[in-house]
Design a protein around this motif. Structure first.
Motif, short mmCIF file in Angstrom:
data_model
loop_
_atom_site.label_atom_id
_atom_site.label_comp_id
_atom_site.label_asym_id
_atom_site.label_seq_id
_atom_site.Cartn_x
_atom_site.Cartn_y
_atom_site.Cartn_z
N ILE A 1 55.36 -4.38 -16.49
CA ILE A 1 56.07 -3.13 -16.79
C ILE A 1 57.06 -2.79 -15.69
O ILE A 1 56.78 -2.95 -14.51
N ASP A 2 58.23 -2.31 -16.12
CA ASP A 2 59.28 -1.99 -15.16
C ASP A 2 59.12 -0.57 -14.63
O ASP A 2 58.22 0.18 -15.04
N ALA A 3 60.03 -0.19 -13.73
CA ALA A 3 59.93 1.13 -13.09
C ALA A 3 60.15 2.27 -14.07
O ALA A 3 59.81 3.42 -13.77
N GLY A 4 60.69 1.98 -15.25
CA GLY A 4 60.88 3.03 -16.25
C GLY A 4 59.57 3.67 -16.67
O GLY A 4 59.54 4.86 -17.02
N TRP A 5 58.49 2.91 -16.64
CA TRP A 5 57.18 3.48 -17.01
C TRP A 5 56.68 4.45 -15.95
O TRP A 5 56.02 5.44 -16.26
N VAL A 6 57.00 4.18 -14.68
CA VAL A 6 56.68 5.14 -13.62
C VAL A 6 57.50 6.40 -13.81
O VAL A 6 56.99 7.52 -13.68
N GLU A 7 58.78 6.22 -14.14
CA GLU A 7 59.65 7.37 -14.38
C GLU A 7 59.10 8.23 -15.51
O GLU A 7 59.08 9.47 -15.43
N LEU A 8 58.63 7.58 -16.55
CA LEU A 8 58.06 8.30 -17.69
C LEU A 8 56.79 9.05 -17.29
O LEU A 8 56.60 10.22 -17.63
N ALA A 9 55.90 8.38 -16.54
CA ALA A 9 54.65 9.02 -16.12
C ALA A 9 54.91 10.25 -15.25
O ALA A 9 54.21 11.26 -15.36
N LEU A 10 55.93 10.17 -14.40
CA LEU A 10 56.23 11.27 -13.49
C LEU A 10 56.91 12.44 -14.19
O LEU A 10 56.83 13.58 -13.71
N ASN A 11 57.59 12.18 -15.30
CA ASN A 11 58.46 13.20 -15.89
C ASN A 11 58.07 13.69 -17.27
O ASN A 11 58.53 14.75 -17.70
N ALA A 12 57.25 12.94 -18.01
CA ALA A 12 56.86 13.41 -19.35
C ALA A 12 56.09 14.72 -19.23
O ALA A 12 55.21 14.86 -18.40
N PRO A 13 56.41 15.70 -20.06
CA PRO A 13 55.73 17.00 -19.96
C PRO A 13 54.31 16.94 -20.50
O PRO A 13 53.94 16.01 -21.22
N LEU A 14 53.53 17.93 -20.14
CA LEU A 14 52.26 18.14 -20.81
C LEU A 14 52.52 18.82 -22.15
O LEU A 14 53.46 19.60 -22.30
N MET A 15 51.68 18.51 -23.16
CA MET A 15 51.92 18.99 -24.52
C MET A 15 50.83 19.93 -24.98
O MET A 15 49.65 19.73 -24.68
N SER A 16 51.21 20.90 -25.79
CA SER A 16 50.27 21.75 -26.50
C SER A 16 50.04 21.17 -27.90
O SER A 16 51.01 20.87 -28.61
N SER A 17 48.78 21.02 -28.29
CA SER A 17 48.44 20.52 -29.63
C SER A 17 48.11 21.66 -30.59
O SER A 17 47.47 21.43 -31.63
N ASP A 18 48.53 22.88 -30.27
CA ASP A 18 48.19 24.04 -31.11
C ASP A 18 48.64 23.87 -32.55
O ASP A 18 47.91 24.24 -33.49
N ARG A 19 49.83 23.31 -32.74
CA ARG A 19 50.32 23.19 -34.12
C ARG A 19 49.46 22.22 -34.93
O ARG A 19 49.15 22.48 -36.10
#
Length: 360
Positions: free
Chosen positions: A282-300
């Motif tokens: 896996i390239d560094a893009g996966w680290v970028e994704l892990a660091l920046n993807a938000p937390l999600m609400s599953s309320d809907r």
């Protein structure tokens, strides 16, 4: 009811076949590049299979014939590897998704359920969950995220021009199950990580960064959300994740290890260097994704789908680690334990390095 599952032989597809087999009066049709053999057993038996590489020219016409008479299509197909050939990945993931959508429209299928991801979101907060209204613009630097966002943009246009199509997008966090242990090891760790040591239930050292906060969900719970979306009448996007949020501190506590603070530039550099050296897939893009993807609400999902996870995120992670240690697998091609597949140690003796080779 006739349901076609594109990408039915992978991690989520396997779980969805298990889930839909519990329903009455359902005819299941599976589409995959490489089909499970006649001896693969459950949940692949009893499914009418069609082989199709959705990224190749002519795929839309081939899929249109398969989709004819279907009540719903579930599009799960997504290619993670080979990471060193981005052209192949985009051809399958973006071009293939366009072929699936075109075939749905041409066959007159009334419903399309698409496997999106937390990766479709723009960078977001790690201290509070976001709803489905958060921008689906992707994380810069992550090709996976940018491709997910490109497909969502395409689906936005289809919704505007074809309002009669019931279009659903599920956006789950990380998806774990025991049977995916070998597959996830191959795709994300490669042949050099000693996953057998996980049989002791220990992770001695866990890299820690304040933005390494991620969400996970068990594959069976994701499959239940897909089934509810297919069998119901909902539309739009749904976040799907289980509690608790996986932090380095939480993981270290449950796996009897210690956290080691690591700065984000060091994480990126380590991933980039080891990827370029063919040491891991896996390239560094996966680290970028892990660091920046938000937390999600599953309320809907909880309110409109009536969905609740039965397995919490920690137990799902424990199950995955046990599966990795035990080399758990199924007899479908992507989840196989064949020793010569890319990402397995024996493949190195045949010159098949991590992140190379198609099919992976």
């Amino acid at each position: 009811m006739r349901i076609v599952v594109v990408g039915a032989s992978g991690n989520v597809g396997t779980a969805l076949l298990r889930r839909l087999r519990r329903e009455r009066d359902i005819q299941l049709v599976g589409v995959a590049r490489r089909l499970p053999g006649p001896q693969a057993g459950a949940p692949y038996d009893g499914v009418r299979w069609h082989s199709c590489d959705i990224g190749l020219p002519g795929a839309a016409e081939q899929l249109r014939e398969v989709f004819a008479g279907a009540d719903a299509v579930v599009h799960l197909a997504w290619q993670i590897q080979p990471s060193h050939d981005q052209h192949v990945l985009r051809r399958t993931n973006v071009g293939g998704s366009r072929a699936v959508a075109d075939a749905v429209l041409r066959a007159g299928v009334p419903a399309l359920v698409y496997a999106s991801s937390v990766g479709t979101y723009a960078p977001g907060p790690k201290n509070m969950p976001v709803s489905e209204r958060w921008p689906a613009a992707g994380v810069p630097g992550s090709s996976y995220s940018q491709d997910k966002a490109a497909v969502e943009e395409m689906l936005d246009g289809i919704e505007r021009t074809h309002p009669g199509l019931r279009l659903v997008r599920l956006r789950p966090g990380l998806i774990f199950q025991r049977e995916a242990g070998t597959e996830i090891s191959r795709y994300f760790l490669g042949p050099l990580v000693p996953v057998r040591l996980l049989r002791f239930g220990r992770l001695p050292l866990v890299p820690a960064n304040r933005r390494l906060r991620m969400q996970a969900v068990h594959a069976d719970d994701v499959a239940d959300a897909y089934a509810r979306a297919v069998l119901g009448d909902v539309r739009g996007a749904f976040n799907v994740a289980a509690d608790p949020v996986l932090t380095p501190e939480l993981v270290a506590r449950h796996f009897h290890g210690w956290t080691v603070p690591v700065a984000a530039p060091v994480l990126r550099a380590a991933a980039a260097l080891t990827w370029r050296a063919r040491l891991q897939p896996i390239d560094a893009g996966w680290v970028e994704l892990a660091l920046n993807a938000p937390l999600m609400s599953s309320d809907r999902a909880e309110t409109e789908l009536g969905w609740r996870p039965r397995v919490d995120a920690v137990d799902a992670l424990k199950e995955l680690f046990a599966g990795m240690a035990e080399r758990a697998h199924t007899d479908s091609p992507p989840m196989s334990a064949a020793p010569t597949l890319p990402g397995r140690p024996a493949a190195l003796t045949r010159g098949r390095t991590a992140g190379h080779g198609n099919p992976y």
